[in-house]
Design a protein around this motif. Structure first.
Motif, PDB file in Angstrom:
ATOM      1  N   HIS A 160      41.099  28.869  28.662  1.00  0.00           N
ATOM      2  CA  HIS A 160      41.564  30.054  27.939  1.00  0.00           C
ATOM      3  C   HIS A 160      43.049  30.287  28.200  1.00  0.00           C
ATOM      4  O   HIS A 160      43.814  30.598  27.262  1.00  0.00           O
ATOM      5  N   MET A 161      43.495  30.131  29.434  1.00  0.00           N
ATOM      6  CA  MET A 161      44.906  30.325  29.745  1.00  0.00           C
ATOM      7  C   MET A 161      45.771  29.241  29.109  1.00  0.00           C
ATOM      8  O   MET A 161      46.891  29.508  28.658  1.00  0.00           O
ATOM      9  N   ALA A 162      45.243  28.019  29.090  1.00  0.00           N
ATOM     10  CA  ALA A 162      45.986  26.922  28.446  1.00  0.00           C
ATOM     11  C   ALA A 162      46.175  27.200  26.963  1.00  0.00           C
ATOM     12  O   ALA A 162      47.243  26.916  26.388  1.00  0.00           O
ATOM     13  N   MET A 223      35.724  43.834  29.636  1.00  0.00           N
ATOM     14  CA  MET A 223      35.955  42.939  28.513  1.00  0.00           C
ATOM     15  C   MET A 223      37.391  42.437  28.425  1.00  0.00           C
ATOM     16  O   MET A 223      37.692  41.501  27.715  1.00  0.00           O
ATOM     17  N   SER A 224      38.274  43.048  29.173  1.00  0.00           N
ATOM     18  CA  SER A 224      39.659  42.608  29.100  1.00  0.00           C
ATOM     19  C   SER A 224      40.438  43.071  30.322  1.00  0.00           C
ATOM     20  O   SER A 224      40.522  44.264  30.592  1.00  0.00           O
ATOM     21  N   CYS A 225      40.966  42.091  31.070  1.00  0.00           N
ATOM     22  CA  CYS A 225      41.920  42.389  32.140  1.00  0.00           C
ATOM     23  C   CYS A 225      42.611  41.077  32.507  1.00  0.00           C
ATOM     24  O   CYS A 225      42.040  39.989  32.306  1.00  0.00           O
ATOM     25  N   PRO A 226      43.840  41.131  33.015  1.00  0.00           N
ATOM     26  CA  PRO A 226      44.592  39.902  33.303  1.00  0.00           C
ATOM     27  C   PRO A 226      43.895  38.978  34.303  1.00  0.00           C
ATOM     28  O   PRO A 226      44.088  37.759  34.254  1.00  0.00           O
ATOM     29  N   GLU A 227      43.094  39.548  35.225  1.00  0.00           N
ATOM     30  CA  GLU A 227      42.426  38.740  36.245  1.00  0.00           C
ATOM     31  C   GLU A 227      41.192  38.026  35.715  1.00  0.00           C
ATOM     32  O   GLU A 227      40.605  37.204  36.416  1.00  0.00           O
ATOM     33  N   LEU A 228      40.797  38.324  34.489  1.00  0.00           N
ATOM     34  CA  LEU A 228      39.607  37.717  33.890  1.00  0.00           C
ATOM     35  C   LEU A 228      39.963  37.144  32.519  1.00  0.00           C
ATOM     36  O   LEU A 228      39.616  37.703  31.473  1.00  0.00           O
ATOM     37  N   PRO A 229      40.691  36.019  32.485  1.00  0.00           N
ATOM     38  CA  PRO A 229      41.153  35.456  31.216  1.00  0.00           C
ATOM     39  C   PRO A 229      40.037  34.739  30.457  1.00  0.00           C
ATOM     40  O   PRO A 229      39.914  33.512  30.485  1.00  0.00           O
ATOM     41  N   LEU A 230      39.228  35.510  29.770  1.00  0.00           N
ATOM     42  CA  LEU A 230      38.101  34.973  29.008  1.00  0.00           C
ATOM     43  C   LEU A 230      37.999  35.684  27.667  1.00  0.00           C
ATOM     44  O   LEU A 230      38.434  36.834  27.517  1.00  0.00           O
ATOM     45  N   ALA A 231      37.396  35.016  26.706  1.00  0.00           N
ATOM     46  CA  ALA A 231      37.064  35.655  25.442  1.00  0.00           C
ATOM     47  C   ALA A 231      35.892  36.610  25.675  1.00  0.00           C
ATOM     48  O   ALA A 231      35.113  36.417  26.610  1.00  0.00           O
ATOM     49  N   PRO A 232      35.731  37.643  24.862  1.00  0.00           N
ATOM     50  CA  PRO A 232      34.642  38.608  25.067  1.00  0.00           C
ATOM     51  C   PRO A 232      33.257  37.956  25.178  1.00  0.00           C
ATOM     52  O   PRO A 232      32.455  38.374  26.023  1.00  0.00           O
ATOM     53  N   GLU A 269      30.954  47.921  41.367  1.00  0.00           N
ATOM     54  CA  GLU A 269      32.113  48.814  41.427  1.00  0.00           C
ATOM     55  C   GLU A 269      33.366  48.087  41.919  1.00  0.00           C
ATOM     56  O   GLU A 269      34.426  48.696  42.031  1.00  0.00           O
ATOM     57  N   HIS A 270      33.201  46.790  42.211  1.00  0.00           N
ATOM     58  CA  HIS A 270      34.310  46.034  42.800  1.00  0.00           C
ATOM     59  C   HIS A 270      34.501  44.682  42.103  1.00  0.00           C
ATOM     60  O   HIS A 270      34.771  43.682  42.748  1.00  0.00           O
ATOM     61  N   THR A 271      34.382  44.656  40.787  1.00  0.00           N
ATOM     62  CA  THR A 271      34.576  43.415  40.036  1.00  0.00           C
ATOM     63  C   THR A 271      36.063  43.049  40.005  1.00  0.00           C
ATOM     64  O   THR A 271      36.914  43.823  40.464  1.00  0.00           O
ATOM     65  N   VAL A 272      36.370  41.890  39.465  1.00  0.00           N
ATOM     66  CA  VAL A 272      37.768  41.436  39.454  1.00  0.00           C
ATOM     67  C   VAL A 272      38.675  42.362  38.645  1.00  0.00           C
ATOM     68  O   VAL A 272      39.896  42.388  38.864  1.00  0.00           O
ATOM     69  N   CYS A 273      38.100  43.132  37.741  1.00  0.00           N
ATOM     70  CA  CYS A 273      38.903  44.037  36.917  1.00  0.00           C
ATOM     71  C   CYS A 273      38.983  45.452  37.488  1.00  0.00           C
ATOM     72  O   CYS A 273      39.634  46.321  36.916  1.00  0.00           O
TER      73      CYS A 273
END
Length: 307
Positions: A160-162, A223-232, A269-273
């Motif tokens: 996804h980042m590529a 569904m969206s944050c820089p630490e989780l670069p994925l499509a929904p 309560e402590h996910t990557v986002c």
């Protein structure tokens, strides 16, 4: 005058005799001290070390088994043990808090099969071999690599980042993710965990066994944050796999009457986002693995169950 000389000579003899007696007394006392082990600094140090070893041996034995969410790697390097074990992982934190003698055989990339049988890939004995009759506590965190949980997620994030024109270090965007795990894969995890628990009880009948499941990378709110670069749809897929893995672990705990620590619930309560993540985001070192706060948090969850 002769009597004066005689008195002086006699006094001199008395003084000399007293001096000889004093020297002999010191020598004898020193000899006795050395023979009895009374303490020179060197001997005191050796005695202290022996006492420490004896105290360590007297501690109750705790064996930690599982994959990288238990070994807690602090970097992308696997380290001298080739397992990515850190000194602040949850096994070390639990053993320190309980004053137990830890035997940590957790290993990054290991599967449930590596607990039951020797690892051909890393040339390691079965983790189960560490469990002996004197073991009093066993923790188990396994199954994630059986279904390709974090490895698959990391490959997807890299691709996804590529696609966005970014190429983080150690990111092979041409690598394909493993297939999506199916229900049968999760039932296999349950069966493997059942085997592990039964095998532990056979080797150590008096051991307390605790299954610790996996911290969640994301929830449906992430569904969206820089630490989780994925499509929904990839986030949804990740959440589904994480929940299915937690359910497989819970089935085993129920079937074997084993204590279950639900890191999968507390970690929501402590996910990557989140503002206080227990897992590193992408790219991390390593990605999607416990942070220092995450290791501390899981250790506390275990201690709360045991106390």
């Amino acid at each position: 005058m002769p009597s004066t000389k005689f008195s002086a000579s006699r006094a001199l003899v008395v003084v000399l005799v007293m001096a000889v007696v004093a020297v002999l007394g010191v020598a004898i006392a020193s000899y006795r001290d050395a023979g009895s082990g009374a303490a020179t600094p060197h001997m005191a140090a050796k005695t202290g070390q022996a006492e420490q070893r004896a105290a360590w041996a007297d501690r109750q034995k705790y064996v930690a088994m599982g994959s990288s969410f238990a070994s807690g790697p602090s970097s992308n390097k696997r380290g001298p043990n080739n397992c990515g074990r850190s000194d602040d992982n949850y096994p070390n934190r639990v053993s320190d808090a309980l004053g137990m003698r830890l035997v940590d055989v957790t290993c990054a990339s290991s599967t449930s099969s590596d607990i039951l049988t020797p690892s051909k890939r890393y040339k390691k004995p079965a983790q189960l071999d560490a469990v002996t009759s004197d073991t009093r506590l066993v923790t188990i965190t396994t199954g994630g690599n059986d279904v390709g949980y974090i490895g698959r997620l990391s490959v997807q994030s890299c691709a996804h980042m590529a696609a966005m024109g970014k190429r983080p270090l150690r990111c092979n965007s041409e690598k394909l993710p493993s297939p999506t795990p199916v229900p049968a894969d999760f039932f296999d995890v349950t069966r493997q965990l059942n085997k592990i628990v039964h095998a532990v009880h056979k080797r150590a009948p008096r051991a307390k066994v605790v299954i610790v499941d996996y911290l969640p990378v994301a929830t449906l709110a992430d569904m969206s944050c820089p630490e989780l670069p994925l499509a929904p749809w990839q986030v949804l897929d990740t959440v589904t796999i994480g929940e299915s893995l937690a359910a497989a672990t819970a089935r085993s705990a129920a079937a074997t009457h084993t204590t279950l620590v639900k890191a999968s619930q507390a970690g929501k309560e402590h996910t990557v986002c989140s503002s206080k993540p227990w897992l590193q985001g992408f790219p991390g070192h390593p990605p999607y693995h416990p942070t220092t706060a995450g290791k501390k948090g899981v250790a506390q969850l275990i201690l709360n169950k045991l106390r």
